[in-house]
Write an enzyme that holds these catalytic residues in place. Sequence first.
Site, PDB file in Angstrom:
ATOM      1  N   ASP A  60      12.983  46.196 -48.182  1.00  9.97           N
ATOM      2  CA  ASP A  60      11.776  46.123 -48.994  1.00  9.97           C
ATOM      3  C   ASP A  60      12.147  46.484 -50.430  1.00  9.97           C
ATOM      4  O   ASP A  60      13.208  47.074 -50.686  1.00  9.97           O
ATOM      5  CB  ASP A  60      10.735  47.092 -48.432  1.00  9.97           C
ATOM      6  CG  ASP A  60       9.395  46.956 -49.126  1.00  9.97           C
ATOM      7  OD1 ASP A  60       9.005  45.822 -49.462  1.00  9.97           O
ATOM      8  OD2 ASP A  60       8.731  47.988 -49.343  1.00  9.97           O
ATOM      9  N   ASP A  64       9.541  47.645 -53.348  1.00  7.79           N
ATOM     10  CA  ASP A  64       8.795  48.804 -53.846  1.00  7.79           C
ATOM     11  C   ASP A  64       8.885  49.958 -52.855  1.00  7.79           C
ATOM     12  O   ASP A  64       8.592  49.799 -51.678  1.00  7.79           O
ATOM     13  CB  ASP A  64       7.328  48.438 -54.075  1.00  7.79           C
ATOM     14  CG  ASP A  64       7.153  47.455 -55.211  1.00  7.79           C
ATOM     15  OD1 ASP A  64       7.656  47.733 -56.313  1.00  7.79           O
ATOM     16  OD2 ASP A  64       6.528  46.404 -54.994  1.00  7.79           O
ATOM     17  N   ASP A  85       9.825  51.515 -46.545  1.00  9.14           N
ATOM     18  CA  ASP A  85       9.193  52.816 -46.784  1.00  9.14           C
ATOM     19  C   ASP A  85       7.856  52.935 -46.072  1.00  9.14           C
ATOM     20  O   ASP A  85       7.191  53.956 -46.180  1.00  9.14           O
ATOM     21  CB  ASP A  85       8.994  53.043 -48.288  1.00  9.14           C
ATOM     22  CG  ASP A  85       7.917  52.138 -48.868  1.00  9.14           C
ATOM     23  OD1 ASP A  85       7.986  50.911 -48.631  1.00  9.14           O
ATOM     24  OD2 ASP A  85       7.012  52.646 -49.561  1.00  9.14           O
TER      25      ASP A  85
END
Length: 259
Positions: free
Chosen positions: A13, A15, A209
């Site tokens: 990922d 961000d 995250d």
Amino acid sequence: MADRKPIESWLTDMDGVLIHEGVPIPGADAFLKKLRESGRPFLVLTNNSIYTARDLHARLRRMGLDVPVENIWTSALATAQFLNDQRPGGSAYVIGEAGLTTALHDIGYILTDHEPDFVILGETRTYSFEALTKAVRLINNGARFIATNPDNVGPSTEGDLPATGSVAALITAATGKKPYFVGKPNPLMMRAGLNAVGAHSETSAMIGDRMDTDVLAGLEAGMRTFLVMTGVTQPADIDRYPFRPSQVVDSIADLVDLV
């Protein structure tokens, strides 16, 4: 994890893993550099459909992170590929930005508000009541409802912003029709990404995250999953879910030596 095959390809990922509020996370540059030098297949993924891969390449480069355009995979690109497989040469009414409209133009889709095959909802900073009203009426008249991703909120320097999932819920409430979400946690986005770089799930890993998108998508696609603590998920959140990542690490810096 000892009986798993060695990791040959990586999906990560963007961000919360590589960058946070426009600033690179320590270790991101070293991780990407190691990937490029190793020659291993890799993709940087984002559920955000606002930007084209070329836009994201330029934005990341300004932050000091070098990610080739062909190694960036967005929910807009995944949505376009899905539609090209399902109904090539179709038409769509689109609420979104250049990342989504460009991806659809590239597959030969016609963007129209006259009897479109699909209503496609993506991210935009300027959701308008007029556009949402038109989407509702087109769906009620038979257009199929697609959304790029189910994220309810997106990040900004001022705080959370309503995102595609929230706006999709509004349209669903008005029409009674739920969208098909293409982006994470739909494993379709992950499998399409793996296919794009010629990778196999058994020898691939997903870094994220978020438990509810990144880890879940990686798990359902059959990949090893790594959860970093530099984004939205905190250690206390993990046990709230009925599934777990393969491994929890502090940040992307802890994974450099695994490449």
